[in-house]
Scaffold this motif. Structure first.
Motif, PDB file in Angstrom:
ATOM      1  N   GLY A   1      -7.166   5.555  -1.633  1.00  0.00           N
ATOM      2  CA  GLY A   1      -7.163   4.525  -1.452  1.00  0.00           C
ATOM      3  C   GLY A   1      -5.853   5.040  -1.598  1.00  0.00           C
ATOM      4  O   GLY A   1      -4.544   3.457  -1.749  1.00  0.00           O
TER       5      GLY A   1
ATOM      6  N   GLY B   1      -3.253   5.986   0.312  1.00  0.00           N
ATOM      7  CA  GLY B   1      -2.409   4.772   1.058  1.00  0.00           C
ATOM      8  C   GLY B   1      -2.862   6.712   2.209  1.00  0.00           C
ATOM      9  O   GLY B   1      -1.664   6.056   3.576  1.00  0.00           O
TER      10      GLY B   1
ATOM     11  N   VAL C   1       1.011  -1.599   0.295  1.00  0.00           N
ATOM     12  CA  VAL C   1       0.018  -0.294   0.100  1.00  0.00           C
ATOM     13  C   VAL C   1       0.809   1.503   0.254  1.00  0.00           C
ATOM     14  O   VAL C   1       1.012   2.272  -0.165  1.00  0.00           O
TER      15      VAL C   1
HETATM   16  N1  LIG Z   1      -6.870  -2.863   7.524  1.00  0.00           N
HETATM   17  C1  LIG Z   1      -7.022  -2.835   6.158  1.00  0.00           C
HETATM   18  N2  LIG Z   1      -6.720  -3.829   5.532  1.00  0.00           N
HETATM   19  C2  LIG Z   1      -6.742  -4.308   4.765  1.00  0.00           C
HETATM   20  N3  LIG Z   1      -6.691  -2.669   3.957  1.00  0.00           N
HETATM   21  C3  LIG Z   1      -6.748  -2.152   3.932  1.00  0.00           C
HETATM   22  C4  LIG Z   1      -6.875  -1.483   5.418  1.00  0.00           C
HETATM   23  N4  LIG Z   1      -6.858  -0.732   5.460  1.00  0.00           N
HETATM   24  C5  LIG Z   1      -6.644   0.125   4.451  1.00  0.00           C
HETATM   25  N5  LIG Z   1      -6.905  -0.716   3.427  1.00  0.00           N
HETATM   26  C6  LIG Z   1      -5.828  -0.724   2.217  1.00  0.00           C
HETATM   27  O1  LIG Z   1      -5.123   0.119   2.114  1.00  0.00           O
HETATM   28  C7  LIG Z   1      -5.269   1.012   0.766  1.00  0.00           C
HETATM   29  C8  LIG Z   1      -4.769   2.082   1.773  1.00  0.00           C
HETATM   30  O2  LIG Z   1      -6.501   2.859   1.969  1.00  0.00           O
HETATM   31  P1  LIG Z   1      -6.280   3.924   2.952  1.00  0.00           P
HETATM   32  O3  LIG Z   1      -7.675   4.436   3.379  1.00  0.00           O
HETATM   33  O4  LIG Z   1      -4.822   4.433   3.708  1.00  0.00           O
HETATM   34  O5  LIG Z   1      -6.588   5.180   1.701  1.00  0.00           O
HETATM   35  P2  LIG Z   1      -6.541   6.770   1.713  1.00  0.00           P
HETATM   36  O6  LIG Z   1      -6.205   7.204   0.568  1.00  0.00           O
HETATM   37  O7  LIG Z   1      -6.576   7.423   2.364  1.00  0.00           O
HETATM   38  O8  LIG Z   1      -8.270   6.144   0.720  1.00  0.00           O
HETATM   39  P3  LIG Z   1      -9.356   7.499   0.411  1.00  0.00           P
HETATM   40  O9  LIG Z   1      -8.836   9.037   0.360  1.00  0.00           O
HETATM   41  O10 LIG Z   1     -10.456   6.581  -0.472  1.00  0.00           O
HETATM   42  O11 LIG Z   1      -9.767   7.772   2.311  1.00  0.00           O
HETATM   43  C9  LIG Z   1      -7.074   0.930   0.276  1.00  0.00           C
HETATM   44  O12 LIG Z   1      -6.506  -0.031  -0.951  1.00  0.00           O
HETATM   45  C10 LIG Z   1      -7.436  -0.025   1.486  1.00  0.00           C
HETATM   46  O13 LIG Z   1      -8.119  -1.215   0.884  1.00  0.00           O
END
Ligand SMILES: Nc1ncnc2c1ncn2[C@@H]1O[C@H](COP(=O)(O)OP(=O)(O)OP(=O)(O)O)[C@@H](O)[C@H]1O
Length: 274
Positions: free
Chosen positions: A37, A39, A16
């Motif tokens: 997504g 991260g 990720v």
């Molecule tokens: N606890 C977890 N178990 C499995 N996968 C996870 C977990 N937490 C996050 N992910 C995956 O990791 C990736 C990054 O997630 P994250 O929520 O950090 O992204 P983000 O940039 O904050 O997204 P958004 O802008 O949509 O909030 C995504 O593909 C998500 O599905």
């Protein structure tokens, strides 16, 4: 100083975050922006100590982050207040574990209530508050711990535009007064440029830092100032490349990005309505 060094994170073997390296100055306001997504929340959770990296890590003043600490406090998109407690009690709740004297608790709570302009509402219960007020209580609940680092994960994204603008100026005043280090996750370019010293743009699959834009302008900022608008355009240009990558993966390689509009996710706006 927060130092993120060679940070890697995967979930169930799927990478990720990869090779995240950056230093964040004490007292600065840094925004993280990137495709859904990529991260951003995972990174901010690791800085908070709520999650662990698989490689590398986060150091604060040369000490590796190994778990949560009252020096680092999170504010989430959803205020998640205790519905059975008043505004005052919600804010005082966390303090009770670390401060013994009731006078001191009262002084600290009254102080942050003033900062978020909620003194008049201290006896209200969450159901009596608007969304913006609830989020101000949530910010006050974090501030009362007097953290060195405030980690904010899309704190205003559920609010209407006018409330969001009010909270921008409130947060900015608080930051200028306290000079706490703020790391702020947002999807809104205008919000990032208006509030931050620096905007870090992330790419996706796996999440990496693809650009780091210092915003060299004083505060408060007028988003209609051409100088500020140029920063928004720069961030937008870089983010567009990343969003286009995702769109091509998801919608086919012949997909063409329509100027001024980011496909598939209306949350990506330069501001309201763009
Ligand atoms: N606890 C977890 N178990 C499995 N996968 C996870 C977990 N937490 C996050 N992910 C995956 O990791 C990736 C990054 O997630 P994250 O929520 O950090 O992204 P983000 O940039 O904050 O997204 P958004 O802008 O949509 O909030 C995504 O593909 C998500 O599905």
């Amino acid at each position: 100083m927060i130092e993120i060094k060679n940070l890697e994170k995967s979930f169930d073997g799927i990478p990720v975050l990869e090779n995240i390296n950056c230093s964040i100055e004490e007292g600065s306001f840094t925004s993280l922006i990137g495709p859904s997504g990529c991260g951003k929340s995972t990174l901010i959770n690791i800085i908070a100590g709520l999650d662990k990296a698989n490689g590398g890590g986060v150091w604060i003043d040369d000490e590796k982050v190994k778990g949560t600490h009252t020096d680092r406090v999170m504010v989430f998109q959803n205020a998640a207040l205790f519905p059975w407690l008043t505004v005052y009690e919600n804010i005082a709740f966390g303090l009770k574990n670390i401060v013994d004297k009731s006078d001191e608790i009262r002084h600290k709570v009254e102080d942050v209530l003033r900062k978020v302009h909620l003194s008049r509402f201290k006896e209200y219960y969450p159901y009596q508050l608007s969304g913006g007020m609830k989020q101000r209580v949530s910010i006050a609940r974090s501030l009362v711990m007097n953290p060195r680092i405030l980690l904010m994960d899309e704190p205003f994204s559920a609010l209407d535009e006018q409330t969001r603008m009010l909270l921008h100026s409130e947060l900015q005043q608080i930051w200028m007064e306290t000079r706490q280090t703020i790391i702020f996750v947002t999807h809104n370019i205008r919000e990032a440029v208006k509030l931050s010293n620096r905007v870090i743009v992330m790419g996706i699959r796996p999440g990496t830092i693809v650009d780091d834009v210092p915003i060299q302008a004083g505060f408060p900022r007028n988003v209609e100032d051409p100088h500020i608008f140029d920063y928004e355009k720069n961030v937008f240009k870089r983010l567009k490349v990343e969003i286009e990558k995702v769109a091509k993966e998801e919608m086919g390689s012949d997909y063409r990005f329509k100027e001024g509009n980011i496909p598939g996710n209306s949350a990506y706006t330069m501001g309201s309505g763009i």
